[in-house]
Design a protein around this motif. Structure first.
Motif, PDB file in Angstrom:
ATOM      1  N   UNK A  87       0.839  -1.209   0.000  1.00  0.00           N
ATOM      2  CA  UNK A  87       0.000   0.000   0.000  1.00  0.00           C
ATOM      3  C   UNK A  87       0.864   1.246   0.000  1.00  0.00           C
ATOM      4  N   UNK A  88       0.334   2.305  -0.564  1.00  0.00           N
ATOM      5  CA  UNK A  88       1.008   3.600  -0.523  1.00  0.00           C
ATOM      6  C   UNK A  88       1.076   4.056   0.938  1.00  0.00           C
ATOM      7  N   UNK A  89       2.190   4.612   1.321  1.00  0.00           N
ATOM      8  CA  UNK A  89       2.384   5.038   2.706  1.00  0.00           C
ATOM      9  C   UNK A  89       1.283   6.010   3.130  1.00  0.00           C
ATOM     10  N   UNK A  90       0.635   5.690   4.219  1.00  0.00           N
ATOM     11  CA  UNK A  90      -0.412   6.549   4.770  1.00  0.00           C
ATOM     12  C   UNK A  90      -1.807   6.251   4.266  1.00  0.00           C
ATOM     13  N   UNK A 206       2.475  13.807   0.355  1.00  0.00           N
ATOM     14  CA  UNK A 206       2.271  12.597   1.156  1.00  0.00           C
ATOM     15  C   UNK A 206       0.804  12.525   1.567  1.00  0.00           C
ATOM     16  N   UNK A 207       0.255  11.333   1.587  1.00  0.00           N
ATOM     17  CA  UNK A 207      -1.126  11.185   2.050  1.00  0.00           C
ATOM     18  C   UNK A 207      -1.250  11.576   3.513  1.00  0.00           C
ATOM     19  N   UNK A 208      -0.148  11.514   4.240  1.00  0.00           N
ATOM     20  CA  UNK A 208      -0.153  11.924   5.645  1.00  0.00           C
ATOM     21  C   UNK A 208      -0.358  13.429   5.794  1.00  0.00           C
ATOM     22  N   UNK A 209      -0.197  14.164   4.687  1.00  0.00           N
ATOM     23  CA  UNK A 209      -0.367  15.618   4.728  1.00  0.00           C
ATOM     24  C   UNK A 209      -1.824  16.053   4.556  1.00  0.00           C
ATOM     25  N   UNK A 210      -2.710  15.099   4.275  1.00  0.00           N
ATOM     26  CA  UNK A 210      -4.119  15.447   4.093  1.00  0.00           C
ATOM     27  C   UNK A 210      -4.751  15.738   5.448  1.00  0.00           C
TER      28      UNK A 210
END
Length: 220
Positions: A87-90, A206-210
């Protein structure tokens, strides 16, 4: 926003490199040359759209159904190893966070349904989605907005009240044409792919930035 729609390849599953590899191998088997660079403009589009163009350019009588089926076979063989794709990180944490907040979720991918369901079940997130749409079953491929319009309809929510998370230019274009709010995930590993996602409402590295809270209060 009242609902969130995810693309899959490149957003949930880190599979773009495998798609490119299996497309190139398939074309070679049918005597058609193809480079990685040739594949890049087709990020986010269906296999049928990709192979249809190459068959036309080669002035070949190859069966589109046959060559698409062969590509899917090679892809499935490659990912049969559970360690081949991640999976893509985050991505998983983000999906579960939305789900825990009871935000309606949908998946709108150009991949075939069996691939979609396999990855969602493998990553333990299948039950997080209220709607799962396969662009391979539709008449038009991204950047046509058909898949996002139909997904919003199945959710029972206006397109303008759905946020889409995409990574490809074709997908961002489709989302904006459908009237969605769009978040573009700019994967640092694919900076050289020439994807113009400037039409998105916001871009993240980064998906963590959402910021989920901020995304859900967005209004069109």
């Amino acid at each position: 926003m009242k609902a969130v729609i995810f693309d899959m390849d490149g957003v949930i599953v880190d599979s773009e490199a495998i798609h490119i590899k299996t497309k190139m191998q398939t074309l070679r088997e049918y005597g058609i040359n193809c480079t990685r660079q040739d594949c890049l403009p087709y990020f986010g589009r269906s296999s049928r759209a990709f192979f249809s163009d190459f068959i036309t350019r080669a002035a070949s009588s190859i069966s589109l159904d046959e060559i698409v089926a062969r590509k899917h076979q090679l892809f499935l063989e490659y990912i049969a190893d559970n360690d081949a794709v991640h999976p893509v990180k985050g991505a998983i944490a983000l999906i579960k966070d939305f789900h825990n907040r009871q935000v309606p979720l949908a998946l709108a991918s150009s991949s075939v349904r069996r691939n979609i369901e396999m990855f969602l079940k493998r990553f333990g997130i299948y039950d997080c989605f209220d709607v799962v749409m396969s662009g391979a079953e539709l008449l038009h491929s991204k950047p046509n907005p058909e898949i996002y319009l139909l997904t919003a309809k199945k959710l029972g929510i206006k397109p303008q009240e759905c946020a889409v998370i995409e990574d490809a230019e074709a997908g961002v274009t489709a989302a904006k044409r459908a009237g969605n709010y769009c978040v573009a995930y700019c994967n640092p590993d694919y900076r050289d792919c020439g994807q113009n996602v400037s039409a998105a409402d916001v871009q993240v590295d980064s998906l963590n930035d959402i910021d989920i809270g901020r995304l859900l209060v967005q209004r069109y």
